[in-house]
Design an enzyme around this catalytic site. Structure first.
Site, short mmCIF file in Angstrom:
data_model
loop_
_atom_site.label_atom_id
_atom_site.label_comp_id
_atom_site.label_asym_id
_atom_site.label_seq_id
_atom_site.Cartn_x
_atom_site.Cartn_y
_atom_site.Cartn_z
N GLU A 292 3.62 1.85 -4.26
CA GLU A 292 2.44 2.63 -4.63
C GLU A 292 1.79 1.97 -5.85
O GLU A 292 2.40 1.90 -6.93
CB GLU A 292 2.81 4.07 -4.94
CG GLU A 292 1.63 5.00 -5.08
CD GLU A 292 0.85 5.21 -3.79
OE1 GLU A 292 -0.28 5.70 -3.88
OE2 GLU A 292 1.37 4.90 -2.70
N GLU A 323 -8.30 -0.17 -7.03
CA GLU A 323 -7.16 -1.09 -6.92
C GLU A 323 -7.39 -2.13 -5.83
O GLU A 323 -7.04 -3.30 -5.99
CB GLU A 323 -5.89 -0.28 -6.66
CG GLU A 323 -5.51 0.60 -7.84
CD GLU A 323 -5.02 1.99 -7.46
OE1 GLU A 323 -5.09 2.89 -8.34
OE2 GLU A 323 -4.59 2.19 -6.31
N ASP A 477 -0.77 10.00 -4.59
CA ASP A 477 0.67 10.06 -4.34
C ASP A 477 0.98 10.99 -3.16
O ASP A 477 1.81 10.68 -2.30
CB ASP A 477 1.40 10.54 -5.59
CG ASP A 477 1.11 9.67 -6.80
OD1 ASP A 477 1.27 8.45 -6.68
OD2 ASP A 477 0.71 10.20 -7.84
#
Length: 495
Positions: A292, A323, A477
């Site tokens: 992650e 990201e 998450d």
């Protein structure tokens, strides 16, 4: 055609607004214009969102072979969530120009970085290097009216989501202090070596869509995270995590927290990345490892993770739009010249970058030594799951499950409430930004679009975006964990 449709929608909204504010306007005016009334327009939109939500439910079939033991590490903390603008005002800071800082060293750096990301509506995370100043800010945050304490850290949050499935045993390794231990689900096993006397605190500065501070206006709800977290920053629980795997015998491993090392300096992260890769090499190949990712700013560090170190050693990664673009910029990939996304990230550009990662740094070529075969991308309006054919199944359900939890959790609910969400994803899009490319159309009754590029399959679904989100922290998450719960790994021996 689409321009005419868009103009019609805008005109309908304008007339509808006028009609709502002036009920004496005759219905014939709307009929003359050939437009539905506002009530019909809103009902049609609600029907669209209801159709997507119901279709997700029909798609959510758990895989034949399910995980029974999942090991997660290595970052964990207590999140202190406060109003970003409110806290900065309480710290006697005035609004001003935004400026990004790789590392925060003062309250002024904090203010500038917060404004920089708030005006973009983008999530970010930074290390605060001055411990004394950080502690003073942390005290002010804890005392701020309405401040809330939550389980924090990617590993702990992922563990909490996995623990919501009662038949799944979860191991969490990370710096777990007394407050965090008290808040964790009873189903989560924490090795004694992971327990410590004090908690690590992370400050989460949230802002709402449309919120103003000075001349800055947030285009969407999001948050800015910062901490002075040495335990997580040095990945001090890595060795405990690896040592625990032999006894726990997981069938899925989830690794997070690499981004925390970035602020500790090159000398530390170079050594720790090598140790992380060596640790991953000891995990049996038939046990997939999911990585992650989180917000980073050092291109050398990201490039090291991408090419030389961790990414080729994992089977799956989860990441968001910031990201993904930064990863492409660091590795000179597609659309690396794009400074930042403007509005909702273009599906074709996202698809190009995902393809590049799996072709150049993954295992799309069977002769490759990389283990990477799956990427779960999430952004506010939609999600994409890209997988190398032959390694993962049940990905239609997996991407739908991730989108559903994003829609419900942001609203603080356990199920999607169609009156609290809205569709923001493009209803027409392309499979690539360049030719040859396929034009795709969202079908609300079958809301997972599928396309292929070589031996890589893409699954895309919209997100029903919460209109008034209660909490944005931990959504990524939860999305990745939920997607993994619905995924099945097909191990193939490397030759």
């Amino acid at each position: 055609m689409w321009r005419k449709a868009a103009a019609a929608v805008l005109l309908a909204l304008a007339v509808g607004f006028f009609y709502h504010s002036r009920p004496d306007v005759p219905e014939q005016v709307l009929q003359y214009l050939g437009l539905p009334d506002l009530k019909s327009f809103c009902q049609n939109q609600k029907d669209l969102e209801q159709t997507i939500s119901a279709a997700w439910e029909a798609l959510l079939t758990l895989p034949t072979r399910r995980w029974s033991r999942v090991a997660v590490g290595v970052n964990a903390c207590v999140d202190v969530v406060v109003s970003g603008v409110g806290l900065l005002q309480a710290l006697a800071l005035d609004p001003g120009a935004g400026l990004d800082h790789d590392v925060l060293r003062s309250k002024e750096d904090l203010k500038e970085a917060f404004v920089h990301f708030m005006e973009r509506g983008a999530a970010a995370e930074r290390f605060f290097s001055n411990e004394e100043v950080f502690q003073s800010i942390a005290r002010a945050a804890a005392e701020y009216p309405g401040a809330k304490l939550y389980v924090g850290g990617n590993a702990a949050l992922i563990s909490q989501k996995f623990a919501s499935y009662p038949d799944l045993m979860v191991l969490l390794c990370g710096p777990v202090g007394p407050k965090l231990h008290e808040m964790l689900d009873e189903q989560i096993v924490v090795p004694p070596e992971s327990l410590q006397e004090t908690d690590e605190f992370h400050l989460i500065l949230e802002y709402k869509a449309g919120e103003h501070w000075g001349s800055t206006r947030a285009p969407q709800a999001n948050r800015f995270i910062f901490s002075h977290d040495v335990s997580n920053g040095e990945m001090s629980s890595l060795e405990t995590f690896v040592a625990s795997l032999d006894e726990f015998q997981p069938d899925l491993v989830v690794l997070s927290g690499l981004h925390m090392m970035e602020g500790q300096g090159r000398a530390l992260w170079e050594d720790r990345l090598k140790e992380a890769v060596a640790a991953l090499a000891d995990i049996p190949k038939d046990v997939p490892v999911h990585l992650e990712l989180a917000s980073m700013t050092d291109r050398d560090y990201m490039n090291s993770i991408l090419q030389e170190q961790v990414m080729p050693s994992v089977s799956s990664i989860g990441l968001n739009e910031q990201e993904l673009l930064f990863l492409s910029q660091a590795g000179s990939g597609p659309h690396a010249g794009l400074h930042t996304w403007k509005g909702i990230p273009d599906v074709g550009r996202v698809s190009d970058i995902l393809l590049w990662i799996l072709e150049h740094h993954g295992r799309s070529d069977p002769s490759s030594e990389s283990d990477l075969t799956r990427i779960h991308f999430h952004t506010l309006a939609y999600h994409v799951l890209a997988t190398v054919d032959g390694y993962w199944t049940n990905q239609v359900a997996a991407v739908a499950a991730g989108a559903r939890v994003a829609s419900s959790q942001a609203c603080g609910l356990h199920a999607v409430a169609v009156d609290k969400v809205e569709l923001k994803a493009p209803q027409e899009f392309f499979s690539s930004h360049s030719e040859p490319r396929q034009q795709l159309t969202l079908n609300p009754a079958e809301p997972v679009s599928v396309w292929h590029r070589g031996n890589i399959t893409f699954h895309m679904t919209p997100v029903l975006v919460c209109k008034h989100p209660l909490r944005t922290v931990g959504l990524g998450d939860a999305i990745s964990a939920e997607g993994l719960v619905y995924s099945e790994f097909q191990f193939q021996q490397h030759f």
